[in-house]
Design an enzyme around this catalytic site. Structure first.
Site, PDB file in Angstrom:
ATOM      1  CB  SER A  89      -0.954  -0.032   1.179  1.00  0.00           C
ATOM      2  OG  SER A  89      -0.228   0.179   2.348  1.00  0.00           O
ATOM      3  CG  LEU A  90       0.652   4.002  -2.483  1.00  0.00           C
ATOM      4  CD1 LEU A  90      -0.104   4.917  -3.432  1.00  0.00           C
ATOM      5  CD2 LEU A  90       2.124   3.936  -2.876  1.00  0.00           C
ATOM      6  CD  GLU A 121      -0.057   6.711 -12.038  1.00  0.00           C
ATOM      7  OE1 GLU A 121      -0.792   5.899 -11.450  1.00  0.00           O
ATOM      8  OE2 GLU A 121       1.064   6.433 -12.473  1.00  0.00           O
ATOM      9  CE  LYS A 123      -5.238   6.567  -2.002  1.00  0.00           C
ATOM     10  NZ  LYS A 123      -5.793   5.283  -2.234  1.00  0.00           N
ATOM     11  CG  ASP A 125     -12.446   5.393  -3.098  1.00  0.00           C
ATOM     12  OD1 ASP A 125     -11.697   4.518  -2.621  1.00  0.00           O
ATOM     13  OD2 ASP A 125     -13.312   5.984  -2.444  1.00  0.00           O
ATOM     14  NE  ARG A 149      -2.752  -4.146  -0.977  1.00  0.00           N
ATOM     15  CZ  ARG A 149      -2.698  -4.287   0.336  1.00  0.00           C
ATOM     16  NH1 ARG A 149      -3.716  -4.830   0.979  1.00  0.00           N
ATOM     17  NH2 ARG A 149      -1.635  -3.907   1.017  1.00  0.00           N
ATOM     18  CD  GLU A 191      -7.555   1.037  -7.059  1.00  0.00           C
ATOM     19  OE1 GLU A 191      -6.435   0.473  -7.159  1.00  0.00           O
ATOM     20  OE2 GLU A 191      -8.062   1.360  -5.979  1.00  0.00           O
ATOM     21  CE1 TYR A 243      -1.766   0.569  -9.350  1.00  0.00           C
ATOM     22  CE2 TYR A 243      -3.934   1.540  -9.698  1.00  0.00           C
ATOM     23  CZ  TYR A 243      -3.077   0.750  -8.954  1.00  0.00           C
ATOM     24  OH  TYR A 243      -3.532   0.163  -7.815  1.00  0.00           O
ATOM     25  CE  LYS A 315       1.722   4.876  -9.050  1.00  0.00           C
ATOM     26  NZ  LYS A 315       0.917   4.163 -10.049  1.00  0.00           N
ATOM     27  CE  LYS A 339      -6.864   8.431   1.871  1.00  0.00           C
ATOM     28  NZ  LYS A 339      -6.775   7.097   2.231  1.00  0.00           N
ATOM     29  CB  CYS A 434     -47.809   4.324  10.464  1.00  0.00           C
ATOM     30  SG  CYS A 434     -47.544   5.172   8.890  1.00  0.00           S
ATOM     31  CB  CYS A 437     -51.921   5.401   8.063  1.00  0.00           C
ATOM     32  SG  CYS A 437     -51.052   3.906   8.565  1.00  0.00           S
ATOM     33  CB  CYS A 452     -46.468   1.474   8.037  1.00  0.00           C
ATOM     34  SG  CYS A 452     -48.241   1.668   7.746  1.00  0.00           S
ATOM     35  CB  CYS A 457     -50.158   3.372   4.981  1.00  0.00           C
ATOM     36  SG  CYS A 457     -49.146   4.799   5.435  1.00  0.00           S
TER      37      CYS A 457
HETATM   38  S1  IVH Z   1       0.010   2.660  -7.014  1.00  0.00           S
HETATM   39  C1  IVH Z   1       2.884   0.147  -4.048  1.00  0.00           C
HETATM   40  N1  IVH Z   1      -1.642   4.179  -8.360  1.00  0.00           N
HETATM   41  O1  IVH Z   1      -4.517   3.215  -3.673  1.00  0.00           O
HETATM   42  C2  IVH Z   1       1.382   0.331  -4.214  1.00  0.00           C
HETATM   43  N2  IVH Z   1      -2.442   3.020  -6.447  1.00  0.00           N
HETATM   44  O2  IVH Z   1      -3.382   3.730  -1.050  1.00  0.00           O
HETATM   45  C3  IVH Z   1       1.175   1.283  -5.287  1.00  0.00           C
HETATM   46  N3  IVH Z   1      -4.813   3.363  -5.992  1.00  0.00           N
HETATM   47  O3  IVH Z   1      -3.600  -0.104  -2.975  1.00  0.00           O
HETATM   48  C4  IVH Z   1      -0.203   1.516  -5.691  1.00  0.00           C
HETATM   49  N4  IVH Z   1      -5.204   4.691  -7.707  1.00  0.00           N
HETATM   50  O4  IVH Z   1      -5.607   0.297  -4.564  1.00  0.00           O
HETATM   51  C5  IVH Z   1      -1.485   3.349  -7.300  1.00  0.00           C
HETATM   52  N5  IVH Z   1      -3.006   5.531  -9.650  1.00  0.00           N
HETATM   53  C6  IVH Z   1      -2.848   4.704  -8.613  1.00  0.00           C
HETATM   54  C7  IVH Z   1      -3.905   4.365  -7.739  1.00  0.00           C
HETATM   55  C8  IVH Z   1      -3.660   3.528  -6.662  1.00  0.00           C
HETATM   56  C9  IVH Z   1      -5.735   4.072  -6.664  1.00  0.00           C
HETATM   57  C10 IVH Z   1      -5.090   2.576  -4.778  1.00  0.00           C
HETATM   58  C11 IVH Z   1      -4.521   1.173  -4.798  1.00  0.00           C
HETATM   59  C12 IVH Z   1      -3.570   1.125  -3.643  1.00  0.00           C
HETATM   60  C13 IVH Z   1      -4.063   2.234  -2.772  1.00  0.00           C
HETATM   61  C14 IVH Z   1      -2.926   2.753  -1.926  1.00  0.00           C
END
Ligand code: IVH
Length: 720
Positions: A89-90, A121, A123, A125, A149, A191, A243, A315, A339, A434, A437, A452, A457
């Site tokens: 994760s990040l 890039e 992020k 969701d 994952r 993603e 990505y 990145k 974020k 209710c 009614c 109800c 009603c």
């Molecule tokens: S790179 C080493 N790029 O965000 C892990 N992650 O907070 C690098 N995510 O688990 C992940 N958009 O599910 C990367 N453009 C993007 C992303 C992205 C969404 C999600 C991904 C990751 C989570 C990390």
């Protein structure tokens, strides 16, 4: 059938390959570039032609054919498979200072004065997936596995579901690989997201089925990708944004899962060239100021994007620099997630109103002191149910934290208790009667909702009428909020204007009956033509409006059985289930008489749905309503099977053991698609579907020259 259609001088193999190539290209134009050149009809026609050819030549069927996106369901859940390299994760940054501190650490890990480029890039969701491509026989790369994952080290094999995502190529041709500079084996990470529109549609359906809506697109995407029914996944319209481009599993040395190319921006371009969907909102910059500018733009764009984002991922571009920076425990040092601040605000809970829905469900709605959250003024939030009020421990007068996601109804996440915000004093009392009614509310065992159960009603009748008239149901134009209110004898002004906000709030108000109602039920709509004068006496209703309404009501009598069924608002019976039921039973009478077991024989109908249907028709009021509608001339007989025509007029014989479907499942699916299943092979048999250890029936088919399919061939025809 289309089998005879290969009149051109091409071998079936050439024709099939040609069609596949065309279809792949047009899927790419449609789903990746968003620039279609074919009409849907043309696409469907070509797809059907390919299906028919493949059905006639099952030996030519390959898993990467565009007809093979929706396959059999995984038998026993999803297998666990190890990742090539852990999916990490990040680390997060929440403001400019944290971002600058991170870039300071990056600089500190590199040589003095060494320049750094960053790729910014969105992020997205959703949830991350890893796709493995392996070498096909003709120089192409073929999708082999798709993993979630999981715990980062071991993921779940969701390949059958990933295959249904149209923006995931099932294969990358030798030519595209060459253009992109890729080998035949590689791994793509990215993603998977559920776009807002698909999310809204899903929640509409869930609501129609009496289910709680999914909280946000991310949860919905996660639930969808882990669904055990690939055909349901296919309908949900997930999207996959690539990505990362990594070395494949069989890479020499220990290189599997390492970056394949020398820089992130080069990898993104290669992914695009290879036909993957890469988010267009990515940019390479050479300073943190450039990153900040990108973040500001992304934030401004956030609401107009068709999917949800929760920040920006930054990145370090050069892979050589990434290597030198390395990892800390769980996250790379060379990347960070910025974020966006949560879209939440603190405000005071002024009151709680109780809204009665179509099924009688009582929903507490919070009335808030107006507060601006991310540019929108919020005055209402859902409190879901009595359990939620208890969980939050919220009282009227409390300050609460309210969160708003994209399209989602705002919700209260917690009570704020601090020096600045005083706590309220008034307890929220969930009504026992209710609010509309006055009849007693009941809570069924094992359910969280109070309902109800007075079917007369006025709040319920109002919702029933609105549901009946809705677009996609009986489509009665002109029968909106204010007209329904008037027909029920209420003043239109009580309903206020027709904005969505108003809709939520006003339904909880006691309904004051101002006049004798013109309708008491759905069936009464169809007697309105004898009450034209009374309609004309309503506020703001002229001759034109009245006649247009009556015409629309009259016209709705022609709506097919599935719509009528949907319009009845039976719990759990959404659009798809209504269609399947209509196809299976062919008439309202047959459906009403069906026992739970017979209902469960319908594809996709489980015990809960069957039970709800039986209970619905067991109620006298509902039974009477249907009888009245029948007498009034609404459609109660099966329409021409719109969904189930794929196999209409064809007779199948099943023999041997199929790889994924049981004999009963295969039979059920053939019948649901309009086909017949017979026990013995004759000249009238259209197809024999043969599995392992097929015996005399297969021989007979061969003698008679009946076309033999394997399961994949059958599934391809069903998908039509
Ligand atoms: S790179 C080493 N790029 O965000 C892990 N992650 O907070 C690098 N995510 O688990 C992940 N958009 O599910 C990367 N453009 C993007 C992303 C992205 C969404 C999600 C991904 C990751 C989570 C990390």
């Amino acid at each position: 059938m289309a089998i005879q259609r290969t009149t051109e001088d091409l071998t079936p193999e050439q024709r099939i390959e040609g069609l596949r190539e065309e279809l792949r290209h047009h899927e790419y134009l449609y789903y990746v570039l968003d620039a279609p050149e074919w009409t849907d009809a043309k696409y469907d026609a070509r797809m059907n032609e390919l299906r028919a050819l493949e059905a006639a030549h099952p030996e030519l069927l390959t898993a990467d054919s565009p007809t093979q996106r929706v396959g059999g369901k995984p038998k026993e859940g999803f297998a666990k498979v190890a990742h090539s390299r852990p999916m990490l994760s990040l680390d997060n940054a929440y403001n400019e200072a944290e971002l600058r501190a991170w870039s300071g650490r990056v600089a500190g890990g590199l040589a003095l004065g060494e320049s750094v480029r960053y790729v910014c890039e969105l992020k997205l969701d959703g949830l991350s997936l890893a796709l493995q491509y392996e070498a096909g026989r003709r120089g192409e790369a073929v999708l082999k596995t798709g993993l979630t994952r999981g715990d980062g080290t071991i993921g779940e094999d969701v390949t059958t579901n990933v295959r249904t995502i149209r923006s995931v190529p099932l294969q990358v041709s030798a030519k595209k690989l060459q253009q992109a500079g890729l080998p035949q084996q590689f791994e793509v990470r990215g993603e998977v997201v559920l776009p807002q529109k698909a999310f809204a549609k899903l929640n509409d359906e869930r609501e129609a089925q009496g289910l709680a809506p999914a909280a946000n697109p991310r949860n919905a995407a996660a639930g969808t990708i882990r669904t055990l029914e690939p055909n349901i996944v296919a309908q949900r319209r997930l999207e996959f944004f690539a990505y990362f481009l990594l070395r494949g599993l069989h890479a020499p040395g220990d290189a599997a899962g390492e970056p394949l190319l020398s820089a992130q921006d080069i990898a993104l371009q290669a992914l695009r060239d290879a036909g993957f969907l890469v988010n267009p909102n990515a940019r390479t910059v050479d300073s943190i100021d450039g990153v900040l500018a990108f973040i500001a733009e992304a934030d401004a764009k956030r609401d107009s994007l068709p999917y949800e984002i929760d920040g920006v991922v930054i990145k370090v571009d050069a892979v050589a620099q990434q290597r030198r920076l390395g990892f800390t425990g769980k996250a790379p040092r060379w990347a960070i997630a910025y974020k966006f601040p949560a879209r939440a605000a603190i405000t005071r809970l002024e009151d709680v109103r109780f809204q009665v829905g179509r099924t009688g469900k009582v929903t507490p709605v919070a009335v808030l002191e107006p507060v601006s959250i991310g540019g929108t003024t919020v005055t209402r939030a859902t409190l879901h149910n009595a359990d939620e009020i208890a969980r939050l421990g919220v009282r009227i007068g409390d300050f609460v934290s309210v969160e708003r996601g994209g399209d989602v109804i705002p919700k209260i996440t917690e009570v704020v208790e601090d020096a600045k915000h005083a706590r309220g004093t008034q307890e929220i009392v969930f009504p026992t009667l209710c609010p509309v009614c006055g009849s007693e509310l009941v809570r069924a065992e094992g359910e969280v909702d109070w309902r109800c159960i007075n079917t007369a009603c006025p709040a319920r009748v109002r919702e029933e009428l609105l549901h009946w008239a809705a677009r996609g149901v009986m489509n009665v134009e002109g029968l909106g909020e204010s007209m329904v209110a008037q027909l029920l004898g209420q003043s239109p002004s009580l309903i206020g204007d027709e904005s969505e906000e108003e809709e939520v709030m006003e339904t909880g108000e006691p309904v004051q009956v101002a006049r004798e109602p013109l309708v008491h039920s759905i069936a009464d709509l169809y007697t309105l033509k004898d009450k034209r004068d009374e309609i004309l006496a309503l506020e703001r209703v002229g001759e034109k409006t009245a006649d247009a309404l009556l015409l629309q009501i009259e016209r709705s009598k022609k709506a097919p059985l599935a719509r009528v069924l949907l319009g009845l608002g039976i719990r759990f019976v959404g659009e798809r289930t209504a269609q399947l039921l209509a196809d299976h039973f062919g008439s309202m009478d047959a459906l009403m008489k069906a026992k739970a077991e017979e209902l469960e024989a319908v594809n996709e109908v489980g015990p809960r749905v069957a039970q709800a249907i039986v209970e619905f028709f067991a109620e006298e009021k509902n039974h009477d309503l249907v009888k009245r509608l029948q007498a009034l001339g609404l459609t109660m007989e099966g329409e021409k099977r719109v969904v189930g025509t794929a196999l209409a007029g064809l007779t199948f014989v099943l023999t041997g053991t199929l790889p994924t479907l049981t004999r009963d499942e295969a039979k059920e699916r053939i019948e649901a698609a309009g086909g017949k299943v017979s026990g013995s092979v004759s000249k009238k048999t259209s197809y024999v579907v043969a599995g392992e250890e097929a015996g005399s029936k297969l021989e007979k088919a061969e003698q008679l020259g009946v076309v033999v399919l394997d399961e994949a061939g059958l599934l391809a025809m069903l998908a039509g």
